[in-house]
Design a protein around this motif. Structure first.
Motif, mmCIF file in Angstrom:
data_model
loop_
_atom_site.group_PDB
_atom_site.id
_atom_site.type_symbol
_atom_site.label_atom_id
_atom_site.label_comp_id
_atom_site.label_asym_id
_atom_site.label_seq_id
_atom_site.Cartn_x
_atom_site.Cartn_y
_atom_site.Cartn_z
ATOM 1 N N MET A 1 0.839 -1.206 0.000
ATOM 2 C CA MET A 1 0.000 0.000 0.000
ATOM 3 C C MET A 1 0.872 1.253 0.000
ATOM 4 O O MET A 1 1.767 1.398 0.843
ATOM 5 C CB MET A 1 -0.892 -0.022 1.250
ATOM 6 C CG MET A 1 -1.804 1.180 1.387
ATOM 7 S SD MET A 1 -3.117 1.148 0.158
ATOM 8 C CE MET A 1 -3.110 2.844 -0.397
ATOM 9 N N ASP A 2 0.591 2.115 -0.961
ATOM 10 C CA ASP A 2 1.359 3.348 -1.118
ATOM 11 C C ASP A 2 0.376 4.354 -1.719
ATOM 12 O O ASP A 2 -0.148 4.138 -2.812
ATOM 13 C CB ASP A 2 2.546 3.048 -2.052
ATOM 14 C CG ASP A 2 3.292 4.284 -2.491
ATOM 15 O OD1 ASP A 2 2.781 5.413 -2.301
ATOM 16 O OD2 ASP A 2 4.388 4.133 -3.064
ATOM 17 N N GLU A 3 0.101 5.414 -1.005
ATOM 18 C CA GLU A 3 -0.930 6.353 -1.471
ATOM 19 C C GLU A 3 -0.552 7.018 -2.791
ATOM 20 O O GLU A 3 -1.424 7.407 -3.561
ATOM 21 C CB GLU A 3 -1.213 7.392 -0.394
ATOM 22 C CG GLU A 3 -2.006 6.798 0.765
ATOM 23 C CD GLU A 3 -2.455 7.866 1.732
ATOM 24 O OE1 GLU A 3 -3.447 8.552 1.430
ATOM 25 O OE2 GLU A 3 -1.787 8.030 2.767
ATOM 26 N N LEU B 1 0.980 5.457 -5.207
ATOM 27 C CA LEU B 1 0.578 4.444 -6.208
ATOM 28 C C LEU B 1 -0.911 4.565 -6.499
ATOM 29 O O LEU B 1 -1.337 4.535 -7.656
ATOM 30 C CB LEU B 1 0.825 3.036 -5.640
ATOM 31 C CG LEU B 1 1.989 2.208 -6.131
ATOM 32 C CD1 LEU B 1 1.912 0.814 -5.533
ATOM 33 C CD2 LEU B 1 1.983 2.139 -7.652
ATOM 34 N N GLN B 2 -1.692 4.686 -5.429
ATOM 35 C CA GLN B 2 -3.142 4.803 -5.615
ATOM 36 C C GLN B 2 -3.491 6.071 -6.400
ATOM 37 O O GLN B 2 -4.322 6.026 -7.317
ATOM 38 C CB GLN B 2 -3.866 4.802 -4.261
ATOM 39 C CG GLN B 2 -5.381 4.780 -4.459
ATOM 40 C CD GLN B 2 -6.177 4.997 -3.181
ATOM 41 O OE1 GLN B 2 -5.642 4.898 -2.087
ATOM 42 N NE2 GLN B 2 -7.446 5.286 -3.339
ATOM 43 N N SER B 3 -2.846 7.194 -6.052
ATOM 44 C CA SER B 3 -3.141 8.461 -6.759
ATOM 45 C C SER B 3 -2.785 8.347 -8.235
ATOM 46 O O SER B 3 -3.511 8.843 -9.097
ATOM 47 C CB SER B 3 -2.335 9.618 -6.171
ATOM 48 O OG SER B 3 -2.504 9.666 -4.806
ATOM 49 N N GLU B 4 -1.645 7.695 -8.522
ATOM 50 C CA GLU B 4 -1.175 7.662 -9.918
ATOM 51 C C GLU B 4 -1.872 6.599 -10.760
ATOM 52 O O GLU B 4 -2.133 6.792 -11.941
ATOM 53 C CB GLU B 4 0.340 7.418 -9.941
ATOM 54 C CG GLU B 4 1.130 8.657 -9.534
ATOM 55 C CD GLU B 4 2.544 8.329 -9.084
ATOM 56 O OE1 GLU B 4 3.117 7.351 -9.581
ATOM 57 O OE2 GLU B 4 3.056 9.055 -8.208
ATOM 58 N N HIS B 5 -2.152 5.449 -10.138
ATOM 59 C CA HIS B 5 -2.673 4.313 -10.934
ATOM 60 C C HIS B 5 -4.051 3.831 -10.490
ATOM 61 O O HIS B 5 -4.601 2.911 -11.092
ATOM 62 C CB HIS B 5 -1.697 3.125 -10.854
ATOM 63 C CG HIS B 5 -0.307 3.469 -11.296
ATOM 64 N ND1 HIS B 5 0.020 3.669 -12.624
ATOM 65 C CD2 HIS B 5 0.833 3.677 -10.594
ATOM 66 C CE1 HIS B 5 1.305 3.976 -12.719
ATOM 67 N NE2 HIS B 5 1.827 3.993 -11.500
ATOM 68 N N GLY B 6 -4.589 4.393 -9.417
ATOM 69 C CA GLY B 6 -5.884 3.925 -8.932
ATOM 70 C C GLY B 6 -5.745 2.633 -8.140
ATOM 71 O O GLY B 6 -4.644 2.192 -7.815
ATOM 72 N N ILE B 7 -6.879 2.046 -7.846
ATOM 73 C CA ILE B 7 -6.903 0.793 -7.067
ATOM 74 C C ILE B 7 -6.503 -0.360 -7.992
ATOM 75 O O ILE B 7 -7.078 -0.513 -9.079
ATOM 76 C CB ILE B 7 -8.328 0.514 -6.532
ATOM 77 C CG1 ILE B 7 -8.868 1.699 -5.722
ATOM 78 C CG2 ILE B 7 -8.378 -0.799 -5.749
ATOM 79 C CD1 ILE B 7 -8.391 1.805 -4.314
ATOM 80 N N PRO B 8 -5.559 -1.213 -7.590
ATOM 81 C CA PRO B 8 -5.199 -2.359 -8.446
ATOM 82 C C PRO B 8 -6.399 -3.282 -8.667
ATOM 83 O O PRO B 8 -7.226 -3.474 -7.764
ATOM 84 C CB PRO B 8 -4.107 -3.080 -7.638
ATOM 85 C CG PRO B 8 -3.640 -2.101 -6.617
ATOM 86 C CD PRO B 8 -4.772 -1.166 -6.352
ATOM 87 N N GLU B 9 -6.449 -3.868 -9.862
ATOM 88 C CA GLU B 9 -7.596 -4.705 -10.236
ATOM 89 C C GLU B 9 -7.822 -5.876 -9.253
ATOM 90 O O GLU B 9 -8.972 -6.164 -8.909
ATOM 91 C CB GLU B 9 -7.419 -5.205 -11.683
ATOM 92 C CG GLU B 9 -8.631 -5.911 -12.266
ATOM 93 C CD GLU B 9 -9.964 -5.149 -12.150
ATOM 94 O OE1 GLU B 9 -9.967 -3.907 -12.106
ATOM 95 O OE2 GLU B 9 -11.011 -5.826 -12.089
ATOM 96 N N PRO B 10 -6.756 -6.537 -8.755
ATOM 97 C CA PRO B 10 -7.021 -7.632 -7.805
ATOM 98 C C PRO B 10 -7.768 -7.162 -6.550
ATOM 99 O O PRO B 10 -8.592 -7.910 -6.011
ATOM 100 C CB PRO B 10 -5.614 -8.140 -7.447
ATOM 101 C CG PRO B 10 -4.771 -7.783 -8.620
ATOM 102 C CD PRO B 10 -5.316 -6.472 -9.117
#
Ligand SMILES: Cc1cc2nc3c(=O)[nH]c(=O)nc-3n(C[C@H](O)[C@H](O)[C@H](O)COP(=O)(O)O)c2cc1C
Length: 193
Positions: free
Chosen positions: A49-51, A53-62
């Motif tokens: 979890m890295d905010e 990452l979430q901001s740049e790529h959104g929530i991972p599909e899994p």
């Protein structure tokens, strides 16, 4: 219609004791009339979890897939080991990613809201993984799940299961039976929709 329960272990180790426990819980829940889906977190690989990452790529599909599966069940059973008296990072990371989800496209998706949940733990040590469940319970409560009091913690896990992954010890089996019964009952008391 039977109660739909999702079961998974907090470890993906080959031969994991918590996977044996998940098998025992699945068997017991089915015996009590539940419709069980058992999954492995191995099938839902997630970055740490890295905010950013979430901001740049959104929530991972899994994580999205897992959230949809959770939302499609009445209840959840997690069988986990403890790491340093707490939640294994794989499990915490998975729970954290899913907790970031509030929408699926334009539709609201709150997978943990009111999710009736029961916990089991295993350890080859004397504490039976029980200390980790206090932390796991607190995290699940923080994200809005309804965690039942009854739980099953099994020590001496290397010798606790037979060849079919049934619990050998009667007292442990009674605790599992009880946790499963209360989980199913509470799912009916608190329908999710
Ligand atoms: C980083 C780490 C910390 C651990 N801490 C504990 C602990 O606090 N209590 C315990 O009973 N076992 C602890 N263990 C041992 C695990 O319970 C053991 O590896 C167990 O087999 C893991 O669960 P699994 O069989 O479901 O994969 C630890 C293992 C690791 C890798």
């Amino acid at each position: 219609m039977s109660t739909k329960i999702l079961v998974f272990a907090g470890s993906v180790r080959n031969g994991a004791f918590s996977q044996h426990m998940a098998d025992a819980a699945t068997h017991e829940l089915e015996k009590q009339g539940a419709q069980v889906t058992q999954i492995s977190l191995r099938d839902y690989p997630l970055p740490i979890m890295d905010e950013d990452l979430q901001s740049e790529h959104g929530i991972p599909e899994p994580a999205m897939q897992l959230a949809r599966i959770i939302a499609n069940h009445d209840g959840l059973m997690i069988c986990s080991p403890e790491y340093n008296a707490s939640i294994p990072p794989l499990l915490k990371n998975t729970l954290d990613w899913v907790s970031r989800i509030s929408k699926d496209g334009d539709a609201p998706l709150r997978p943990y809201a009111g999710l009736t949940t029961a916990l089991c733990s295993t350890s080859n040590g004397a504490f039976a993984g029980m200390r980790g469940l206090y932390h796991l319970r607190a995290v699940l409560m923080a994200v809005g799940a309804q965690v039942v009091t009854e739980q099953c913690s099994v020590s001496g896990a290397a010798n606790a299961f037979d060849a079919d992954n049934a619990l050998k010890d009667e007292r442990s089996q009674r605790a599992l039976t009880n946790a499963c019964r209360i989980l199913i009952e509470n799912c009916s008391l608190r329908p999710r929709t």
